[in-house]
Scaffold this motif. Structure first.
Motif, short mmCIF file in Angstrom:
data_model
loop_
_atom_site.label_atom_id
_atom_site.label_comp_id
_atom_site.label_asym_id
_atom_site.label_seq_id
_atom_site.Cartn_x
_atom_site.Cartn_y
_atom_site.Cartn_z
N GLY A 67 3.21 28.87 11.80
CA GLY A 67 3.53 28.27 13.08
C GLY A 67 2.32 28.18 14.01
N MET A 68 2.51 27.56 15.19
CA MET A 68 1.43 27.31 16.14
C MET A 68 1.88 27.63 17.56
SD MET A 68 0.05 23.61 14.69
CE MET A 68 1.71 22.98 14.34
N ASN A 69 0.94 28.13 18.36
CA ASN A 69 1.22 28.28 19.79
C ASN A 69 0.87 26.97 20.49
OD1 ASN A 69 -1.60 28.23 20.10
ND2 ASN A 69 -1.73 30.48 20.12
N ARG A 70 1.02 26.93 21.82
CA ARG A 70 0.83 25.67 22.54
C ARG A 70 -0.60 25.13 22.39
NH1 ARG A 70 3.01 23.27 27.07
NH2 ARG A 70 4.98 23.83 26.10
N ALA A 71 -1.59 26.01 22.48
CA ALA A 71 -2.98 25.56 22.39
C ALA A 71 -3.29 25.02 21.01
CB ALA A 71 -3.93 26.71 22.75
N THR A 72 -2.84 25.75 20.00
CA THR A 72 -3.10 25.31 18.61
C THR A 72 -2.39 24.00 18.32
OG1 THR A 72 -3.27 27.63 17.96
CG2 THR A 72 -3.03 26.01 16.20
N LEU A 73 -1.17 23.86 18.83
CA LEU A 73 -0.42 22.63 18.63
C LEU A 73 -1.12 21.45 19.29
CD1 LEU A 73 2.02 21.08 17.66
CD2 LEU A 73 3.32 21.94 19.62
N GLY A 74 -1.66 21.67 20.49
CA GLY A 74 -2.40 20.60 21.16
C GLY A 74 -3.61 20.17 20.35
N GLU A 75 -4.34 21.14 19.76
CA GLU A 75 -5.48 20.80 18.93
C GLU A 75 -5.05 20.06 17.67
OE1 GLU A 75 -8.88 21.04 19.25
OE2 GLU A 75 -8.26 21.32 21.33
N ALA A 76 -3.89 20.43 17.13
CA ALA A 76 -3.39 19.77 15.91
C ALA A 76 -3.09 18.30 16.15
CB ALA A 76 -2.13 20.48 15.42
N THR A 117 5.78 30.71 16.72
CA THR A 117 4.94 31.80 16.23
C THR A 117 5.12 32.96 17.20
OG1 THR A 117 2.72 32.44 15.52
CG2 THR A 117 2.85 31.03 17.45
N ALA A 118 5.21 34.17 16.65
CA ALA A 118 5.45 35.36 17.46
C ALA A 118 6.69 35.20 18.33
CB ALA A 118 4.23 35.69 18.32
N ASN A 119 7.73 34.55 17.75
CA ASN A 119 9.02 34.36 18.43
C ASN A 119 8.94 33.49 19.69
OD1 ASN A 119 10.95 35.79 16.80
ND2 ASN A 119 9.96 37.69 17.45
N LYS A 120 7.88 32.68 19.81
CA LYS A 120 7.75 31.77 20.94
C LYS A 120 7.71 30.33 20.43
CE LYS A 120 5.37 34.99 24.02
NZ LYS A 120 4.13 35.23 24.84
N THR A 121 8.33 29.43 21.18
CA THR A 121 8.45 28.03 20.77
C THR A 121 7.51 27.14 21.58
OG1 THR A 121 10.78 28.40 20.25
CG2 THR A 121 10.05 26.12 20.45
N SER A 122 6.83 26.22 20.87
CA SER A 122 6.01 25.19 21.51
C SER A 122 6.41 23.85 20.92
CB SER A 122 4.52 25.44 21.26
OG SER A 122 4.12 26.70 21.76
N ALA A 123 6.37 22.81 21.72
CA ALA A 123 6.77 21.49 21.24
C ALA A 123 5.99 20.40 21.97
CB ALA A 123 8.26 21.28 21.44
N THR A 139 3.36 14.63 25.25
CA THR A 139 4.32 15.10 26.25
C THR A 139 5.19 16.20 25.65
OG1 THR A 139 5.88 13.36 25.59
CG2 THR A 139 4.39 12.87 27.41
N VAL A 140 5.77 17.01 26.54
CA VAL A 140 6.69 18.06 26.11
C VAL A 140 8.09 17.47 26.07
CG1 VAL A 140 7.66 20.32 26.67
CG2 VAL A 140 5.23 19.85 27.12
N PRO A 141 8.80 17.58 24.95
CA PRO A 141 10.14 16.98 24.87
C PRO A 141 11.12 17.73 25.77
CG PRO A 141 9.72 18.32 22.93
CD PRO A 141 8.44 18.28 23.70
N ALA A 142 11.94 16.97 26.47
CA ALA A 142 12.98 17.56 27.31
C ALA A 142 14.19 16.63 27.30
CB ALA A 142 12.47 17.77 28.73
#
Length: 497
Positions: A67-76, A117-123, A139-142
């Motif tokens: 999984g990925m945190n918010r920063a890693t997801l942004g880089e991806a 990752t670590a029980n936290k969600t990023s999208a 954008t962050v889905p909502a």
């Protein structure tokens, strides 16, 4: 002298994103690129859902990787975030830092990634139309998308979900009728089983890939489990401070397979003719599934019938990407100029061995107790007029017939007529058009007729030979499973003595 001033030439987001969508991914190659990321994230299970949705397909890919945190997801989601110059580990199947984005957006106009990752969600969502309007923004889905995989992901400590929405005609799944759509899914299934066969059932880290509830089955290009597959000596090749292994294989002739279905499966996606040649792996992931790589010396090799049984494995490490010119889609590779001579030599030997097996129809009958060393009935002789085919006058059965006929001259005349009237061109054309189709199995009447003919022919063999020896001599040049016919010949010859 006037000082130079930099001029900004930032690319047009609208034009570039549409251009990147046209890199030439098919649905299967795009999905394979996503699976590469899941493998790099150490996933053990990947589930893929591809729904027809009345011609407006939706795709979800869910893995249980790190999984990925918010920063890693942004880089991806950044184009070229980790480019080809970046050092990569042996298990990292990335290359240009483009695959996740270009593969996904080649098939859809909206890409959503939800990761834990670590029980936290990023999208984040990457939308082609929004990029065209606002530039390179995600954008962050909502709210969160409504999908069964979302519910499952939110219960895990780590994992990632990729969703493709608003799929359009640029990809290969949108707009298909229901029957055509599900036939296309079988192509995807076959492709993934080929590309990741070493992960599914081989020497790589074990991985389960499930498509619409059914596990993907591995397809081994080299048929290593078949007893008639020949593995030629492997070679260790060194280049640019690294090394890789080349393993040539000659696959069994059509007559060595138990039935037509097994033979077709062994041919692989696209069939036997398309799957000959070199198989280039990178990090145990298949990149090139059968190609002669532009090799061949003075005359470049092409796919031909005589080489259809030749398959050669090249196992590259990831640090040779630049030298082998791996492309963005990871579907092409080109050997460095310094290696072409050596690879041509290896390929040439494999092609020659494959030609021998192809020409000799699998080396005689499959019958227990029958010698596999068969004297040839036909000889290929090189002369002033080129290659000529002649019947072997020294073959034991032909020699016995000559003695029984009371001399060589009448029989030689008959054999000469046969040799000079063989329609070689017609045979070659028919074989090419039918892809070397196997002869239809003999029915009971044909087997009985052949048995009677062989029994008569056995009478001219030396009286010192036992019934077993006579049956072996008569059958050794004939293809197919002749175990039952051999047993019947031995029985009838034994009764006649």
């Amino acid at each position: 002298m006037a000082k130079e001033r930099p001029v900004e030439i930032a690319p047009s987001a609208a034009a570039l994103i549409e251009s990147l969508r046209g890199l030439g991914y098919s649905p299967e190659t795009a999905i394979a690129d996503l699976i590469d990321n899941s493998i790099a994230a150490e996933a053990a299970t990947i589930e893929i859902a591809i729904e027809w949705n009345d011609g407006h397909p939706e795709v979800g890919l869910f893995d249980n990787g790190n999984g990925m945190n918010r920063a890693t997801l942004g880089e991806a989601l950044r184009l070229g975030g980790m480019g080809p110059s970046s050092a990569r580990g042996a298990g990292d199947l990335g290359r240009f830092g483009l695959g996740l984005k270009t593969a996904s957006l080649s098939q859809c106009r909206q890409l959503t990634i939800i990761s834990r990752t670590a029980n936290k969600t990023s999208a984040l969502v990457l939308d082609v139309d929004e990029i065209a309007k606002r530039g390179w923004f995600a954008t962050v889905p909502a709210p969160m998308p409504q999908h069964p995989f979302v519910t499952r992901l939110l219960k895990l400590e780590h994992g990632t979900l990729i969703l493709w929405d608003r799929m359009d005609s640029l990809g290969g799944l949108s707009g298909l009728g229901k029957e055509a759509f599900y036939l296309r899914l079988e192509d995807i299934r076959a492709h993934l089983g080929m590309v990741f066969h070493r992960f599914i059932n081989g020497d790589a880290t074990r991985l389960a890939i499930i498509l619409n509830g059914r596990p993907i089955k591995a397809w081994d290009p080299f048929q290593t489990a078949h007893p008639s597959t020949r593995e030629l000596p492997s070679e260790r090749v060194r280049h640019a401070g690294s090394a890789f292994t080349v393993r040539p294989y000659v696959l069994p002739h059509r007559d060595r397979y138990a039935n037509e279905a097994d033979y077709e499966v062994a041919g692989g996606p696209g069939g036997w003719a398309a799957r000959q040649g070199f198989y280039v792996y990178r990090g145990k992931r298949l990149l090139v599934a059968g190609s002669w790589l532009g090799l061949g010396g003075v005359r470049t090799w092409t796919r031909d019938e005589a080489s259809r049984l030749a398959r050669i494995e090249i196992d590259l490490p990831t640090d040779l990407d630049r030298d082998w010119r791996i492309d963005v889609r990871k579907s092409q590779a080109r050997p460095p100029g310094e290696l072409r001579t050596r690879l041509t030599a290896i390929g040439g030997r494999c092609r020659q061995e494959a030609r021998e097996v192809f020409a000799y129809r699998g080396q005689g009958p499959r019958a227990r107790g029958v010698s596999q060393t068969a004297p040839p009935v036909w000889l290929a002789l090189k002369g002033p007029k080129g290659l000529q085919y002649r019947i072997n006058r020294d073959h034991p059965v032909i020699a016995a017939c000559r003695e029984s006929a009371g001399g060589a001259r009448p029989l030689n005349a008959v054999l000469s007529i046969i040799e000079r009237s063989v329609p070689i061109e017609r045979i070659w054309l028919d074989v090419s058009e039918t892809e070397a189709a196997a002869s239809s199995p003999m029915d009971a009447n044909e087997i009985a007729q052949l048995g009677d003919q062989l029994l008569e022919l056995g009478k001219v063999l030396p009286a010192s030979m036992t019934p077993d020896q006579r049956a072996d001599m008569l059958l050794v040049n004939l293809p197919g499973d002749l175990t039952k016919l051999r047993a019947e010949l031995v029985r009838r010859m034994g009764q006649a003595t």
